[in-house]
Motif scaffolding. Structure first.
Motif, short mmCIF file in Angstrom:
data_model
loop_
_atom_site.label_atom_id
_atom_site.label_comp_id
_atom_site.label_asym_id
_atom_site.label_seq_id
_atom_site.Cartn_x
_atom_site.Cartn_y
_atom_site.Cartn_z
N VAL A 199 0.71 -1.35 0.18
CA VAL A 199 0.09 -0.07 0.04
C VAL A 199 0.86 1.13 0.04
O VAL A 199 1.66 1.34 0.86
N LEU A 200 0.87 2.06 -1.06
CA LEU A 200 1.66 3.38 -1.18
C LEU A 200 0.84 4.41 -0.68
O LEU A 200 1.50 5.58 -0.35
N GLY A 201 -0.42 4.46 -0.67
CA GLY A 201 -1.28 5.74 -0.40
C GLY A 201 -2.82 5.52 -0.47
O GLY A 201 -3.27 4.32 -0.75
N GLU A 202 -3.46 6.65 -0.74
CA GLU A 202 -4.78 6.67 -1.05
C GLU A 202 -5.22 7.70 -2.22
O GLU A 202 -4.24 8.45 -2.66
N HIS A 203 -6.31 7.10 -2.85
CA HIS A 203 -6.89 8.12 -3.67
C HIS A 203 -8.32 8.33 -3.66
O HIS A 203 -9.02 7.89 -2.64
N GLN A 204 -9.12 8.99 -4.31
CA GLN A 204 -10.45 9.66 -4.29
C GLN A 204 -11.33 8.86 -5.10
O GLN A 204 -12.63 9.22 -4.96
N GLY A 205 -11.00 7.74 -5.90
CA GLY A 205 -11.92 6.90 -6.62
C GLY A 205 -11.16 6.64 -7.71
O GLY A 205 -10.53 7.44 -8.62
N VAL A 206 -11.26 5.11 -8.18
CA VAL A 206 -10.43 4.58 -9.24
C VAL A 206 -11.15 5.29 -10.54
O VAL A 206 -10.44 5.21 -11.54
N PHE A 207 -12.33 5.90 -10.67
CA PHE A 207 -13.00 6.33 -11.82
C PHE A 207 -12.53 7.44 -12.30
O PHE A 207 -12.78 8.05 -13.42
N ARG A 226 0.07 11.40 -7.14
CA ARG A 226 0.76 11.93 -5.89
C ARG A 226 1.22 11.04 -4.85
O ARG A 226 0.88 11.12 -3.62
N ILE A 227 2.02 10.21 -5.35
CA ILE A 227 2.93 9.08 -4.53
C ILE A 227 4.32 9.39 -4.46
O ILE A 227 4.91 9.41 -5.31
N PRO A 228 4.86 9.87 -3.24
CA PRO A 228 6.33 9.77 -3.55
C PRO A 228 7.08 8.71 -4.02
O PRO A 228 6.84 7.72 -3.99
N GLY A 229 8.32 9.24 -4.78
CA GLY A 229 9.11 8.31 -5.23
C GLY A 229 8.87 7.77 -6.64
O GLY A 229 9.40 6.84 -7.19
N GLY A 230 7.95 8.39 -7.42
CA GLY A 230 7.65 8.14 -8.70
C GLY A 230 8.37 8.52 -9.67
O GLY A 230 9.81 8.83 -9.23
N PRO A 231 7.91 8.73 -11.09
CA PRO A 231 6.66 8.68 -11.42
C PRO A 231 6.20 7.26 -11.25
O PRO A 231 6.60 6.26 -11.48
N TYR A 232 4.76 7.01 -11.16
CA TYR A 232 4.05 6.04 -11.02
C TYR A 232 3.05 5.95 -12.08
O TYR A 232 2.47 6.83 -12.45
N TYR A 233 2.64 4.63 -12.91
CA TYR A 233 1.62 4.78 -13.83
C TYR A 233 0.48 3.76 -13.56
O TYR A 233 0.90 2.71 -12.71
#
Length: 350
Positions: A228-236, A247-254
């Motif tokens: 678990v890296l963090g939270e989001h407000q909705g997958v949609f 908005r997760i540190p250590g990225g970039p993430y895709y």
């Protein structure tokens, strides 16, 4: 372009308030057609929107006056909400990525608007799309300017209507269209390019969607480790391949995967994991009597170059097997198929 006959043929032009449709109307009038401009009002702007429909409508009316053609505005707001916007929101709710421009063309511009104006006795219906037609007038072809080709957005049109559709910009580049508009002093000569959602305009997608889909906190999980890296407000609010707003540190993430049932967003740093040679698709629509089979070219995005693939079908459905891996394939998007630049069919990516 259909040839003129002794009796003047009448053409209805979908005027958007932009330079492309304006020049289309101008060229048709020059060629001797009886031209009438129609504007489709599909969205009522609020103070929170960047919707420019009122400005566009006024600009369309003014350019019609400049060209010297009759102009009418049609209220299709409720039709748009029911046939396009509803699909747009529901597709996001399913965790897929909609293509409102494709649906808007099928249901509104070449759907309700086409039917209404052709019912008034017009011979042809014209738009400012950068696309061509085959010599027999039965199929749509990609435009010669690959950077502006819009045939992808026409991949779901009713094939019975194609013979009545005219693309006056079929042999012109965007630069040439601008030059014509400037030379003629059209007020649309410097009109900005259309951006954002069809008939709504450029919006902050997350903020806009939150008015119709309630935000719901969920976990952001690393695809490879399930960490678990963090939270989001909705997958949609996300689409496959998205990098922005994670908005997760250590990225970039895709974004590599979305689980709508658990509201979990899976991400990866390895963008090559988003490559695939095999795309499954459904809801097949074909323009050709031969259907979809064998080796073809395809696009999974409007501005993408043609990519070679082979169509295969088994008990599980249709598949496009590409010679080269495709990146960031998003369920819900349209995949359009061509043969020698002739649009022969499409499907919806699963």
């Amino acid at each position: 372009m259909p040839s003129q006959k002794k009796n003047k043929r009448r053409v209805a032009v979908a005027l958007s308030g932009g330079v492309d449709s304006s020049v289309s109307a101008l060229l048709l009038k020059r060629q001797g057609f009886g031209v009438v401009g129609f504007y489709a009002k599909c969205w009522l702007p609020s103070e929170n929107d960047k919707c420019t429909s009122d400005v566009d409508e006024k600009r369309a009316m003014m350019v019609a006056k400049q060209i010297g053609i009759p102009f009418y505005s049609l209220d299709l707001v409720e039709d748009y909400k029911e046939r396009v916007f509803k699909y747009f929101v529901e597709t996001y709710k399913r965790g897929e990525t909609p293509n409102p421009d494709v649906v808007c063309n099928k249901e509104l511009k070449f759907g309700i608007l086409f039917d209404k104006v052709m019912g008034l006795g017009f011979d042809y219906f014209a738009t400012g799309h950068y696309a061509r037609k085959t010599k027999d007038g039965k199929f749509i072809k990609a435009h010669k300017d690959s950077k502006k080709d819009q045939s992808y957005f026409l991949a779901r049109l009713d094939k019975e209507k194609i013979s009545k559709i005219v693309f006056p910009l079929s042999d012109l580049t965007k630069k040439e269209v601008r030059e014509i508009a400037k030379k003629e002093g059209l007020i649309t000569s410097e009109a900005p390019e259309s951006q954002g959602i069809c008939f709504i305009g450029e919006v902050n997608l997350r903020e806009f969607l939150s008015r119709y889909i309630k935000p719901q906190k969920g976990l952001v999980v690393e695809y490879e480790t399930n960490k678990v890296l963090g939270e989001h407000q909705g997958v949609f609010y996300y689409t496959i391949g998205q990098r922005k707003d994670i908005r997760i540190p250590g990225g970039p993430y895709y974004v590599i995967k979305k689980d709508v049932n658990t509201n979990t967003l899976y991400v990866t740093k390895d963008k090559d994991k988003l490559l695939t040679n095999k795309i499954k698709f459904n809801d097949v629509y074909v323009f050709s009597e031969n259907g979809l089979s064998g080796k073809l070219e395809a696009k999974i995005r409007s501005q993408q170059e043609f990519k070679r693939c082979e169509i295969k079908k088994d008990k599980n459905g249709f598949f496009a097997i590409f010679d080269e891996p495709q990146w960031g394939v998003a369920p819900g998007q349209v995949i359009a198929f061509y043969k020698q630049k002739k649009l022969i069919g499409s499907g919806i990516i699963e």
